[in-house]
Write an enzyme that holds these catalytic residues in place. Structure first.
Site, short mmCIF file in Angstrom:
data_model
loop_
_atom_site.label_atom_id
_atom_site.label_comp_id
_atom_site.label_asym_id
_atom_site.label_seq_id
_atom_site.Cartn_x
_atom_site.Cartn_y
_atom_site.Cartn_z
N LYS A 215 -0.59 -2.41 5.88
CA LYS A 215 0.71 -2.21 5.20
C LYS A 215 0.61 -0.96 4.36
CE LYS A 215 4.24 -4.47 2.41
NZ LYS A 215 4.61 -3.20 1.75
N ASP B 61 2.05 1.90 1.67
CA ASP B 61 2.80 1.85 0.41
C ASP B 61 3.49 3.19 0.20
OD1 ASP B 61 3.83 1.06 -1.97
OD2 ASP B 61 1.94 1.06 -3.07
N GLU C 187 -2.65 -2.37 0.15
CA GLU C 187 -1.58 -3.24 -0.31
C GLU C 187 -1.53 -4.55 0.45
OE1 GLU C 187 3.17 -2.98 -1.46
OE2 GLU C 187 2.36 -1.66 0.06
#
Length: 359
Positions: free
Chosen positions: A67, A69, A211
């Protein structure tokens, strides 16, 4: 008996004749013959969003990746040029010159690439604060509106050379994206799939300071919104909250002790607590300067507030990205830390208490 040489059916190309060479006349297309259908390129596609989960879903039909950011972007490579659109539909092409140049270098193909605009640190992790610093997240007040070192981590392909791919399964779209970016070196990079148990992968991601991770159903078509075809698991909870005021201080950097925050509950903006950590000196001074320029609401706060803090209330315009460990039973932030500012254009990202995440 030897056969005589065969006479050629067509005249040789090189010949000593004064008449110019002529090709056969082009026949008109038979209108009864079906033509290859081409799909018009969508002007904008509402992005697919990942649903927040506490544990990975079961089944082997999920693909997993890191993921990132940053800011969600869609790169539209069109015959008339390149457009880079934010999740809210704003044109930020001029803010990502490196990504725009990379999209042009990909070639003459028309396409829509779905990805995340990020700035990477020395360890290859996406750094939201560095992106905000590069972009000038406060808008034109900062005088710096470009992120020349930003890259796009691409994770989906929605349109390619006249064909709308949104009805194709994700694994097909992913394959076409990989082929499109194969061997390409530039500011558009493939967000790599990682073949690992998601629980183990999440643990490693958290250890490395990332993240979290994102999972996608390999057989799902592209559906805008939070359908559940995409899921996310976070190492640390985070969200975007409106700054509704601050607690002044003569000792703290920037002249404030904490920011007071609001989130949406239905159509109402409600108070959800404060954040007093995560500020660097320069950022705190910049925040105070920005808040001083906002319309004041000295008497009545913009949210229902029953606390006893000495507060200075401001018009809820600025959006802060906040890390938090947990919520209290009465839905107040606990162990919150300031990460940076979101663009005011992204008001749609403000946290909603009903869903437990941004809309």
């Amino acid at each position: 008996m030897t056969k005589p040489p065969r006479r050629p059916r067509s005249k040789p190309l090189l010949r000593d004749e004064p008449a110019p060479l002529q090709s056969r006349p082009i026949r008109k297309r038979n209108k009864a013959q079906p033509a290859l259908s081409l799909d018009p390129m969508p002007r904008r596609v509402e992005p697919a969003l990942a649903k927040l989960l506490q544990r990975p879903p079961s089944g082997d039909h999920w693909s997993w990746e890191i993921k990132w950011d940053g800011y969600r972007i869609a790169i539209h490579a069109e015959p008339g040029g390149i457009r880079i659109l934010t999740r809210g539909g704003y044109d930020w092409t001029d803010r990502f010159p490196g990504i725009e140049a990379a999209a042009r270098a990909l070639g003459p193909a028309s396409m829509i690439i779905d990805g995340e605009g990020v700035v990477l640190d020395e360890q290859g992790r996406s750094d939201f604060n560095a992106l905000q610093k590069a972009l000038g997240a406060v808008g034109r007040r900062s005088g710096n509106l470009t992120a020349g070192n930003a890259i796009c981590m691409a994770f989906d392909l929605l349109y390619l050379d006249g064909h709308d791919l949104r009805e194709e399964p994700y694994r097909t779209r992913r394959h076409l994206l990989e082929e499109t970016l194969r061997g390409f070196e530039g500011a558009i990079r493939l967000s790599e799939e990682i073949d690992a148990d998601p629980a183990v992968l999440l643990d490693h991601a958290c250890t490395l300071g990332l993240e979290g991770i994102v999972g996608k159903n390999r057989y799902s078509r592209y559906r805008s919104g939070r359908s559940g075809d995409w899921v996310k698991l976070k190492c640390v909870q985070s969200g975007s909250f409106l700054i509704v005021g601050y607690e002044p201080s003569v000792q703290a950097w920037g002249g404030f002790r904490a920011l007071l925050l609001g989130a949406y509950k239905g159509r109402d903006l409600v108070y959800v607590g404060s954040v007093g950590t995560g500020f660097k000196e320069r950022e705190a001074i910049r925040l105070r300067t920005m808040m001083n320029k906002l319309p004041w609401r000295r008497k009545a706060p913009p949210v229902v507030y029953e606390g006893t803090r000495r507060a200075v209330w401001v018009q809820p315009t600025l959006i802060a990205e906040i890390d938090l460990r947990q919520w209290t039973p009465d839905m107040m932030l606990r162990h919150a830390s300031y990460k940076g500012l979101r663009e005011r254009q992204d008001n749609a990202d403000v946290f909603r208490l009903e869903t437990g995440e941004e809309p």
